[in-house]
Design a protein around this motif. Structure first.
Motif, short mmCIF file in Angstrom:
data_model
loop_
_atom_site.label_atom_id
_atom_site.label_comp_id
_atom_site.label_asym_id
_atom_site.label_seq_id
_atom_site.Cartn_x
_atom_site.Cartn_y
_atom_site.Cartn_z
N LEU A 1 15.09 -11.49 -17.81
CA LEU A 1 14.27 -10.75 -16.45
C LEU A 1 13.75 -10.00 -17.36
CD1 LEU A 1 13.51 -9.41 -14.11
CD2 LEU A 1 14.84 -7.76 -14.15
N GLN A 2 13.26 -9.39 -18.16
CA GLN A 2 12.60 -8.68 -19.98
C GLN A 2 11.25 -10.04 -20.02
OE1 GLN A 2 12.22 -5.15 -20.68
NE2 GLN A 2 10.23 -6.04 -20.68
N HIS A 3 11.87 -10.89 -20.40
CA HIS A 3 11.39 -12.22 -21.09
C HIS A 3 9.99 -12.16 -19.04
CE1 HIS A 3 12.69 -12.91 -24.56
NE2 HIS A 3 13.81 -13.33 -24.37
N ALA A 4 10.58 -12.50 -18.73
CA ALA A 4 10.03 -13.02 -16.78
C ALA A 4 9.40 -11.93 -17.01
CB ALA A 4 10.88 -12.70 -16.63
N ALA A 5 9.57 -10.74 -17.18
CA ALA A 5 8.12 -9.43 -17.12
C ALA A 5 7.38 -9.54 -18.09
CB ALA A 5 9.11 -8.68 -16.82
N ASP A 6 7.28 -9.72 -19.28
CA ASP A 6 6.30 -9.27 -19.88
C ASP A 6 5.42 -10.65 -20.03
OD1 ASP A 6 8.26 -7.19 -21.56
OD2 ASP A 6 8.35 -8.98 -23.15
N ALA A 7 6.03 -11.65 -19.04
CA ALA A 7 5.16 -12.64 -18.98
C ALA A 7 3.98 -12.57 -17.92
CB ALA A 7 6.00 -14.24 -18.71
N ALA A 8 5.52 -12.02 -17.14
CA ALA A 8 3.57 -11.64 -15.13
C ALA A 8 2.94 -10.30 -15.95
CB ALA A 8 4.98 -10.70 -14.63
N VAL A 9 3.21 -9.24 -16.82
CA VAL A 9 2.61 -7.82 -16.42
C VAL A 9 1.52 -8.63 -17.70
CG1 VAL A 9 3.50 -7.20 -18.99
CG2 VAL A 9 2.52 -5.42 -16.92
N LEU A 10 1.37 -9.63 -18.61
CA LEU A 10 0.46 -9.95 -18.72
C LEU A 10 -0.63 -11.37 -18.56
CD1 LEU A 10 2.49 -11.76 -22.60
CD2 LEU A 10 0.03 -9.42 -22.54
N ALA A 11 -0.11 -11.94 -16.91
CA ALA A 11 -1.24 -12.73 -16.51
C ALA A 11 -1.51 -12.15 -15.70
CB ALA A 11 0.27 -13.47 -15.87
N LEU B 1 -0.93 -8.36 -8.93
CA LEU B 1 0.30 -8.16 -7.70
C LEU B 1 1.19 -10.00 -7.77
CD1 LEU B 1 2.65 -6.77 -7.04
CD2 LEU B 1 1.60 -6.62 -4.39
N ASN B 2 -0.13 -10.56 -7.30
CA ASN B 2 -0.05 -11.95 -6.65
C ASN B 2 0.45 -12.43 -7.74
OD1 ASN B 2 -0.32 -11.62 -3.73
ND2 ASN B 2 -2.15 -11.99 -3.48
N THR B 3 -0.28 -12.37 -8.71
CA THR B 3 -0.27 -13.54 -10.35
C THR B 3 0.45 -12.89 -11.15
OG1 THR B 3 -2.87 -13.60 -10.66
CG2 THR B 3 -1.63 -13.19 -11.92
N MET B 4 1.29 -11.53 -10.93
CA MET B 4 2.66 -11.32 -11.25
C MET B 4 4.09 -11.65 -10.77
SD MET B 4 2.64 -7.09 -12.39
CE MET B 4 1.07 -6.60 -13.73
#
Length: 462
Positions: free
Chosen positions: A8-18, A37-40
């Protein structure tokens, strides 16, 4: 629970960068938070099943968006428990926080992301010149008539065969586009000659090339007296419109070191998160998107592979040979027998890239990403120019051809051996790029990177 939290941390890191890059790209859009928000949501759900966004918090530096933005993503995932069922708890929530900073002021080349540079040389590799001498070099130029368009940074020494060739300086960059963490000319420029005074003052190579020679005193045992000599460094020059350019002096071009390691917090953080995202795709998804991962890299060991600091591929005997696809824009990975044209290739060992003929259906927007996590990359670009990113943070990027390279070249060392090869910076990875930084409107930030979720100078926004 631990495994789920890590994923989940990896996914959240990628999402917040995007989300951060979306914020930059939509800087002038009053509804940009909706787009973020849509991108995240898209990135979070593509990397992990049933991930939920609890909230997104925005902070402005000194309560002023133009000075800097911090975005925090709070995410959770309900994880099925086994031992806690006896207490009536079938699902337990896992919570993580991922935060990115946007900064850098106006959109300009350079900054703390690898995409903002034409060339980055790390701390350097051992190199042997044609005379048999060994040097520890970050950037190596064994050629002439080189003009680099875009920012250049080095955290190690620079080797140039000589200052000039054929009446012109060998290597030029545009004004203000060179930076180094080396604080002295002696540390920055490896190749030098010690001159007698008459050689220094006669300026036999060209006017201005001797302006920054360093005078020192030495004892002549034959004459039994102290004499003056001048140390003359082979330097990169700034293009001032003349054939010789202007000397680059280390103390005038200092910048902090760049962390080019594949990790979640350095200059390659975005690329690191992309690699993690690619490993979490299925094999069919990667193939459909033209992504090749070597067999030693997968979602269960990607962090272990990336964080391994041992360079096991010093020689070139482990090379993976890439050939131009005749079917579409991309490369064939010939040791697999697979005819898929791959445009993104990630290996742990060495890559040998044979670009001896033209790509099919190449357009200005087409580009490739070639990554060697712990090995070397050899680009044989005799047949066509290369558009994309070359990334070898633990090894050497060796450009052996003379056709242009358009994009970003990153290596612990970078070597060029053909006359006339040009390196032109282009940021392929972000919207609105291609000569003006990360993208976005006037005054938008020029970099996005992961950071800690604490900074008192950033004020929470409603």
């Amino acid at each position: 629970m631990y495994v789920q939290k890590s994923k989940l941390q990896h996914a959240a890191d990628a999402a917040v960068l995007a989300g951060g890059y979306t914020y930059v790209a939509d800087w002038d859009d009053p509804d940009k938070r909706t787009q973020v928000l849509n991108t995240m949501k898209k990135y979070l759900n593509s990397d992990i099943d049933n991930g939920q966004i609890e909230k997104v918090v925005y902070r402005f530096k000194d309560n002023d968006e133009s000075k800097g933005v911090m975005i925090s993503l709070y995410a959770k995932k309900d994880t099925r428990a086994i031992f806690t069922r006896m207490f009536g708890y079938d699902l337990l929530p896992v919570h993580v926080v991922a935060t990115c900073k946007l900064g850098g002021g106006s959109v300009t080349p350079g900054g703390d992301t690898i995409y903002n540079y034409a060339i980055i040389g790390g701390k350097g590799e051992l190199y042997r010149d044609w005379m048999g001498n060994w040097y520890y070099e970050s950037l190596i130029f064994q050629n002439t008539n080189i003009h680099i368009v875009g920012p250049v940074h080095t955290d190690g020494s620079v080797y140039i065969d000589d200052n000039v060739a054929d009446g012109a300086r060998r290597v030029l960059v545009d004004p203000g586009q060179f930076s180094t963490s080396m604080t002295s000319d002696a540390a920055l420029w490896n190749k030098y000659r010690d001159l007698e005074s008459y050689e220094h003052f006669s300026e036999s190579e060209g006017k201005g090339l001797y302006d920054n020679d360093q005078r020192f005193i030495w004892y002549n045992p034959y004459a039994q007296r102290y004499e003056y000599r001048w140390r003359h460094y082979a330097r990169i020059g700034e293009d001032d419109g003349s054939q010789y350019g202007k000397d680059i002096v280390a103390s005038e071009h200092y910048a902090p070191p760049l962390d080019i390691e594949a990790n979640s917090s350095g200059a390659a953080a975005d690329l690191y998160n992309k690699i993690v995202q690619w490993t979490n795709m299925s094999a069919d998804e990667r193939k459909a998107n033209g992504i090749y991962l070597a067999s030693e890299i997968n979602s269960s060991n990607v962090d272990e592979i990336i964080s391994d600091n041992d360079n096991k591929y010093n020689g070139w005997q482990y090379s993976h040979q890439l050939d131009v696809s005749n079917d579409d824009y991309g490369f064939h990975v010939d040791w697999t027998g697979d005819n898929t044209p791959y445009r993104i290739i990630v290996v742990d060992g060495n890559l040998s890239v044979d670009l001896t003929k033209q790509f099919k259906n190449e357009t200005d927007s087409a580009h490739t990403i070639l990554i060697s996590l712990h090995g070397n990359i050899q680009l044989n670009n005799h047949g066509d120019e290369f558009h994309g990113i070359l990334y070898a943070p633990h090894g050497e990027v060796w450009i052996t051809g003379n056709k242009p390279v358009v994009g970003t070249v990153v290596g612990n060392s970078v070597r060029m051996t053909q006359n006339g090869v040009s390196i032109t910076w282009k940021d392929w990875e972000h919207a609105g790029s291609g000569g003006s930084g990360v993208g976005g409107g006037t005054g938008s930030p020029s970099f996005v990177h992961l950071t800690e979720d604490e900074d008192d100078s950033y004020v929470v926004q409603p």
